[in-house]
Design a protein around this motif. Structure first.
Motif, mmCIF file in Angstrom:
data_model
loop_
_atom_site.group_PDB
_atom_site.id
_atom_site.type_symbol
_atom_site.label_atom_id
_atom_site.label_comp_id
_atom_site.label_asym_id
_atom_site.label_seq_id
_atom_site.Cartn_x
_atom_site.Cartn_y
_atom_site.Cartn_z
ATOM 1 N N SER A 116 0.837 -1.201 0.000
ATOM 2 C CA SER A 116 0.000 0.000 0.000
ATOM 3 C C SER A 116 0.870 1.249 0.000
ATOM 4 O O SER A 116 0.538 2.243 -0.637
ATOM 5 N N THR A 122 -6.572 -6.871 4.380
ATOM 6 C CA THR A 122 -5.725 -7.479 5.398
ATOM 7 C C THR A 122 -6.563 -7.917 6.598
ATOM 8 O O THR A 122 -6.362 -9.016 7.133
ATOM 9 N N GLY A 124 0.791 -8.413 6.583
ATOM 10 C CA GLY A 124 -0.354 -9.099 7.174
ATOM 11 C C GLY A 124 0.020 -10.467 7.710
ATOM 12 O O GLY A 124 -0.528 -10.931 8.711
ATOM 13 N N ARG A 130 -5.262 -8.930 -1.434
ATOM 14 C CA ARG A 130 -5.680 -8.124 -0.278
ATOM 15 C C ARG A 130 -5.118 -6.714 -0.354
ATOM 16 O O ARG A 130 -5.768 -5.751 0.076
HETATM 17 N N1 ASP Z 1 0.695 -6.022 1.655
HETATM 18 C C1 ASP Z 1 -0.395 -5.392 2.332
HETATM 19 C C2 ASP Z 1 -0.413 -3.900 2.012
HETATM 20 O O1 ASP Z 1 0.606 -3.307 1.759
HETATM 21 C C3 ASP Z 1 -0.369 -5.596 3.793
HETATM 22 C C4 ASP Z 1 -0.561 -7.048 4.069
HETATM 23 O O2 ASP Z 1 0.401 -7.802 4.013
HETATM 24 O O3 ASP Z 1 -1.697 -7.478 4.308
HETATM 25 O O4 ASP Z 1 -1.452 -3.303 2.008
#
Ligand code: ASP
Length: 426
Positions: free
Chosen positions: A283, A320, A365, A397
């Protein structure tokens, strides 16, 4: 210089190699020199898990404090804060409930009436755990509010007690946000650089994901052969279906009926940012694109975007949150543990807090699941079970996380009287 291979391809290759070598080696074969491949797999996998655990405390401290304290002062901030948080919490809770419903309906941790744990090489027996639950269930529900308040925040950090730590960091961030400008800036500079440094360090750990994933998947396949994959496929389908319901039904309905806006138009505007989220699995890395699309594409004012999106990238993670809940219940099912209503409520609340605490980086997550496992008394070893498939689910996600942030920005902007929002064709 040869082109660098993207991380997700590296992980995919590592997984394929891990499956192949795991099947070939089994648990008993011995290499020349007396070393068992199985022990090497175990070493690589568990070392990687240790490295993940190493970064978690400083990472979430930096992530939460800098995210909340960065908001600053200004007119109507309280109202904006209230609306934004209402969106964050409502959508995350709705996402978790979809996940909770599907994981109870599909039961991915039970295959042919049997918990899949033993087939996946879990060592702690379900009966042992069930005894623990009998005692913890109702007490957990009653005590959860109290346990969120750390009598000693430093001790909470040192002991890795995540819930009280997150709670304290949120309060601390809010306190900084209300300081006089000079003092706020001084504090903010420190926490932002701590966060930046931890993101870097975490990046190094994440670089090792292919090796860790290789070790863990090879260990699982060596111990149980192909038996490992059927249960994981069912689990992957459960997560994906829940993500799809949230992204394609729940959020569009909110956009339409709360914001009076067109979900299709919003999706067209956001497409480049969503694809970036899918491929970077982060994100935070996607944030520049999200800001650009919401501001220049959806025509939301900078006042709203600069508040809703950066904070959202750190604390609003619907995908997440949903994932945390499904994964924790999958692990419980795999151990053959029936979670009562009280324990499921604990899972819902901790999933919410874990998603708030997760940084916007790949696999954050996955690290946070340890919080939920800890809260309901499941062994951390359970994380190893889902690690292999995590990168794939992380793509979905993260996309949902960004989608929810952007929907929140347009809905909040509209409620602040911004009439230009999504008014023109993208
Ligand atoms: N990778 C996800 C994010 O950056 C966070 C997660 O691992 O759920 O939004």
């Amino acid at each position: 210089m040869p082109r660098k291979i993207d991380l997700h391809w590296q992980i995919l290759a590592a997984l394929a190699l891990g499956v192949g070598l795991g099947l070939w080696a089994g648990t008993e074969s011995v290499l020349p020199g007396g070393v068992r491949p199985f022990d090497i797999f175990d070493f690589l996998g568990s070392t990687f898990l240790r490295a993940l655990k190493m970064v978690i405390v400083p990472l979430i401290i930096g992530s939460i404090i800098s995210g909340i304290a960065g908001v600053g002062a200004g007119r109507g901030l309280g109202r904006l804060f209230g609306k934004t948080f209402a969106w964050y919490i409502t959508t995350s809770l709705l996402a978790i409930l979809v996940g909770l419903f599907l994981v109870n309906l599909i039961q991915p941790g039970i295959v042919r009436q049997e918990p899949v744990g033993p087939r996946l090489g879990l060592t702690v027996s379900g009966t042992e755990l069930q005894e623990q639950f009998g005692q913890r269930d109702s007490g957990d529900l009653v005590g959860i509010v109290q346990r969120m308040i750390p009598p000693n925040p430093v001790a909470a950090a040192a002991d890795g007690q995540m819930l009280p730590l997150i709670f304290f960091c949120m309060l601390f961030g809010i306190a900084i946000a209300g300081l006089p400008e000079e003092k706020r800036i001084a504090q903010l500079g420190f926490w932002e650089s701590l966060f930046a440094a931890m993101m870097r360090l975490t990046g190094w750990v994440i670089k090792a994901t292919p090796i860790g994933a290789f070790g863990l998947i090879a260990k699982v396949t060596a111990a149980s052969g192909f038996a490992a994959f059927a249960p994981l496929a069912k689990y992957g389908i459960t997560v994906t279906a829940a993500l799809a319901i949230h992204a394609l039904i729940t959020l569009p309905l909110l956009l339409r009926f709360v914001g009076g806006l067109s979900p299709v138009r919003q999706a067209q505007v956001m497409a480049p940012a969503l694809m970036t989220a899918f491929s970077t699995r982060s994100s935070s890395a996607t944030l520049p694109l999200t800001l650009d699309r919401v501001e220049n594409g959806a025509k939301v004012s900078n006042r709203v975007t600069s508040f809703v999106l950066p904070l959202g990238a750190t604390v609003n993670m619907d995908g997440t949150a949903l994932y945390e809940c499904v994964a924790a219940l999958f692990i419980a099912q795999a151990y053959g543990v029936e979670l009562g209503l009280g324990a499921q409520v604990v899972v819902v609340l901790t999933a919410l807090l874990a998603s708030i605490g997760a940084a916007g980086i790949p696999s954050a997550g996955l690290v946070m699941i340890s919080i939920i496992l800890d809260a309901v008394g499941l062994p951390l070893e359970g994380v190893g079970l889902i690690l292999a498939i995590d990168p794939i689910l992380d793509m979905g996600r993260t996309m949902v996380n960004i989608w929810s942030d952007s929907c929140g920005a347009v809905v909040v902007a509209r409620s602040e009287g911004e009439t230009e929002v999504l008014a023109r064709d993208p």
